[in-house]
Design a protein around this motif. Sequence first.
Motif, PDB file in Angstrom:
ATOM      1  N   PHE A   1     113.771  60.515 -16.751  1.00  0.00           N
ATOM      2  CA  PHE A   1     114.472  59.231 -16.681  1.00  0.00           C
ATOM      3  C   PHE A   1     113.730  58.171 -17.488  1.00  0.00           C
ATOM      4  CE2 PHE A   1     116.255  61.442 -13.130  1.00  0.00           C
ATOM      5  CZ  PHE A   1     117.538  60.929 -12.988  1.00  0.00           C
ATOM      6  N   HIS A   2     114.519  57.252 -18.063  1.00  0.00           N
ATOM      7  CA  HIS A   2     113.964  56.120 -18.795  1.00  0.00           C
ATOM      8  C   HIS A   2     114.733  54.860 -18.418  1.00  0.00           C
ATOM      9  CE1 HIS A   2     111.394  58.561 -21.440  1.00  0.00           C
ATOM     10  NE2 HIS A   2     112.353  59.457 -21.312  1.00  0.00           N
ATOM     11  N   LEU A   3     114.070  53.717 -18.591  1.00  0.00           N
ATOM     12  CA  LEU A   3     114.654  52.432 -18.220  1.00  0.00           C
ATOM     13  C   LEU A   3     115.186  51.729 -19.462  1.00  0.00           C
ATOM     14  CD1 LEU A   3     115.107  50.469 -15.845  1.00  0.00           C
ATOM     15  CD2 LEU A   3     112.930  49.380 -16.464  1.00  0.00           C
ATOM     16  N   TYR A   4     116.465  51.376 -19.413  1.00  0.00           N
ATOM     17  CA  TYR A   4     117.122  50.662 -20.508  1.00  0.00           C
ATOM     18  C   TYR A   4     117.496  49.279 -20.000  1.00  0.00           C
ATOM     19  CZ  TYR A   4     117.365  55.466 -22.119  1.00  0.00           C
ATOM     20  OH  TYR A   4     117.033  56.757 -22.472  1.00  0.00           O
ATOM     21  N   LYS A   5     117.123  48.260 -20.776  1.00  0.00           N
ATOM     22  CA  LYS A   5     117.253  46.895 -20.286  1.00  0.00           C
ATOM     23  C   LYS A   5     117.717  45.953 -21.386  1.00  0.00           C
ATOM     24  CE  LYS A   5     113.744  45.485 -17.903  1.00  0.00           C
ATOM     25  NZ  LYS A   5     112.404  44.939 -17.519  1.00  0.00           N
ATOM     26  N   ALA A   6     118.545  44.973 -20.990  1.00  0.00           N
ATOM     27  CA  ALA A   6     118.938  43.879 -21.885  1.00  0.00           C
ATOM     28  C   ALA A   6     118.707  42.559 -21.168  1.00  0.00           C
ATOM     29  CB  ALA A   6     120.395  44.005 -22.296  1.00  0.00           C
ATOM     30  N   HIS A   7     118.040  41.627 -21.838  1.00  0.00           N
ATOM     31  CA  HIS A   7     117.814  40.279 -21.307  1.00  0.00           C
ATOM     32  C   HIS A   7     118.597  39.307 -22.181  1.00  0.00           C
ATOM     33  CE1 HIS A   7     116.068  36.846 -19.441  1.00  0.00           C
ATOM     34  NE2 HIS A   7     115.297  36.521 -20.469  1.00  0.00           N
ATOM     35  N   TRP A   8     119.604  38.675 -21.598  1.00  0.00           N
ATOM     36  CA  TRP A   8     120.621  37.908 -22.329  1.00  0.00           C
ATOM     37  C   TRP A   8     120.567  36.447 -21.910  1.00  0.00           C
ATOM     38  CZ3 TRP A   8     126.251  38.490 -20.254  1.00  0.00           C
ATOM     39  CH2 TRP A   8     127.139  37.667 -20.966  1.00  0.00           C
ATOM     40  N   THR A   9     120.347  35.564 -22.885  1.00  0.00           N
ATOM     41  CA  THR A   9     120.361  34.128 -22.644  1.00  0.00           C
ATOM     42  C   THR A   9     121.331  33.477 -23.624  1.00  0.00           C
ATOM     43  OG1 THR A   9     118.671  33.425 -24.249  1.00  0.00           O
ATOM     44  CG2 THR A   9     117.889  34.336 -22.135  1.00  0.00           C
ATOM     45  N   LYS A  10     121.435  32.149 -23.567  1.00  0.00           N
ATOM     46  CA  LYS A  10     122.301  31.436 -24.501  1.00  0.00           C
ATOM     47  C   LYS A  10     121.722  31.429 -25.912  1.00  0.00           C
ATOM     48  CE  LYS A  10     120.371  26.848 -23.540  1.00  0.00           C
ATOM     49  NZ  LYS A  10     119.761  26.666 -24.861  1.00  0.00           N
ATOM     50  N   ASP A  11     120.448  31.801 -26.053  1.00  0.00           N
ATOM     51  CA  ASP A  11     119.768  31.740 -27.343  1.00  0.00           C
ATOM     52  C   ASP A  11     119.521  33.105 -27.980  1.00  0.00           C
ATOM     53  OD1 ASP A  11     119.427  28.886 -27.279  1.00  0.00           O
ATOM     54  OD2 ASP A  11     117.883  29.221 -25.761  1.00  0.00           O
ATOM     55  N   PHE A  12     119.394  34.159 -27.176  1.00  0.00           N
ATOM     56  CA  PHE A  12     119.053  35.466 -27.720  1.00  0.00           C
ATOM     57  C   PHE A  12     119.447  36.563 -26.740  1.00  0.00           C
ATOM     58  CE2 PHE A  12     115.232  33.903 -25.507  1.00  0.00           C
ATOM     59  CZ  PHE A  12     115.058  34.923 -24.574  1.00  0.00           C
ATOM     60  N   ILE A  13     119.467  37.792 -27.255  1.00  0.00           N
ATOM     61  CA  ILE A  13     119.587  38.985 -26.425  1.00  0.00           C
ATOM     62  C   ILE A  13     118.453  39.909 -26.833  1.00  0.00           C
ATOM     63  CG2 ILE A  13     121.056  40.880 -25.637  1.00  0.00           C
ATOM     64  CD1 ILE A  13     123.461  39.315 -26.674  1.00  0.00           C
ATOM     65  N   LYS A  14     117.608  40.263 -25.863  1.00  0.00           N
ATOM     66  CA  LYS A  14     116.480  41.141 -26.120  1.00  0.00           C
ATOM     67  C   LYS A  14     116.699  42.474 -25.410  1.00  0.00           C
ATOM     68  CE  LYS A  14     113.011  37.575 -26.967  1.00  0.00           C
ATOM     69  NZ  LYS A  14     111.641  37.088 -26.687  1.00  0.00           N
ATOM     70  N   PHE A  15     116.322  43.558 -26.093  1.00  0.00           N
ATOM     71  CA  PHE A  15     116.553  44.894 -25.575  1.00  0.00           C
ATOM     72  C   PHE A  15     115.215  45.619 -25.404  1.00  0.00           C
ATOM     73  CE2 PHE A  15     120.286  43.565 -27.874  1.00  0.00           C
ATOM     74  CZ  PHE A  15     121.335  43.942 -27.046  1.00  0.00           C
ATOM     75  N   TYR A  16     115.130  46.384 -24.316  1.00  0.00           N
ATOM     76  CA  TYR A  16     113.891  47.071 -23.972  1.00  0.00           C
ATOM     77  C   TYR A  16     114.177  48.532 -23.617  1.00  0.00           C
ATOM     78  CZ  TYR A  16     112.309  42.235 -23.190  1.00  0.00           C
ATOM     79  OH  TYR A  16     112.004  40.899 -23.326  1.00  0.00           O
ATOM     80  N   ILE A  17     113.224  49.390 -23.944  1.00  0.00           N
ATOM     81  CA  ILE A  17     113.218  50.767 -23.459  1.00  0.00           C
ATOM     82  C   ILE A  17     111.890  50.964 -22.748  1.00  0.00           C
ATOM     83  CG2 ILE A  17     113.294  53.215 -24.048  1.00  0.00           C
ATOM     84  CD1 ILE A  17     114.864  52.465 -26.560  1.00  0.00           C
ATOM     85  N   ASP A  18     111.958  51.313 -21.462  1.00  0.00           N
ATOM     86  CA  ASP A  18     110.752  51.462 -20.645  1.00  0.00           C
ATOM     87  C   ASP A  18     109.861  50.226 -20.761  1.00  0.00           C
ATOM     88  OD1 ASP A  18     111.541  53.980 -19.733  1.00  0.00           O
ATOM     89  OD2 ASP A  18     110.626  54.987 -21.445  1.00  0.00           O
TER      90      ASP A  18
END
Length: 251
Positions: A176-193
């Motif tokens: 298993f791995h963790l997939y993540k998106a952090h979304w604001t009015k200024d940017f969207i950041k993506f993470y793996i683990d």
Amino acid sequence: MNTLRILCVLFLITLTVQSQELIFEEHFNGDALDATVWNYELGDGCPNLCGWGNNERQIYTQDNVKIQNGYLVITAAYDGATYTSGKINTKDNIEFQYGTVEVRAKLAVGKGIWPAIWMLGSNISEVGWPRSGEIDIMEYVGKHPHEIHTTLHTPDSHGQSINTKITTSENIEEGFHLYKAHWTKDFIKFYIDDALVYTFSPEVKDENTWPFDHPYYLILNLAIGGNFGGPEVDDTIFPQQFLIDYVKIYK
């Protein structure tokens, strides 16, 4: 120094998540999907969107989506004549504007396989795609092992979008791995683990480059073949399972 830098980044990520409110949490511990949260998408997309707009081969069925041993299990199958799989979404039930999405998942693998974790604008029925916008948190295509695709689709760039990043990870198919998106009015950041892999923040944010200032809903699916996953499918790989351990959404 590299170790210290990594620890600092992880600490900042933890602080960011802790400062947000957990608004949705799903651990798939029951016997069936919660119908107040999840919708099934069924069929082959016809007549309005045959092949789901991508020449995909699968027919989506409810039977290909199960809750087993605390996991959501989406199974892609082939009986010698028909490909079947599963797709669910939170449309009209869980929709949100800005926040962090975390999904812990184990990939299905093999040539022709295309598991995805993604979001669509809740206004898609009114404005259509790509004006609704699309946030692809994770796409994996089995014909290209070890690669995770992270992509944004906008009116300015969609289909083979330029707003994309391919991250190579030699062990991404293992466990298993963790997939993540952090979304604001200024940017969207993506993470793996918890490692940052892509930041999307166009200098000019208008309806063509940034259709991301309205609510979105979450989609989990396992496609077969298609313009992105195919065109060749290895029929010897089936069945394949896309396992989701949990989904969390913070605001």
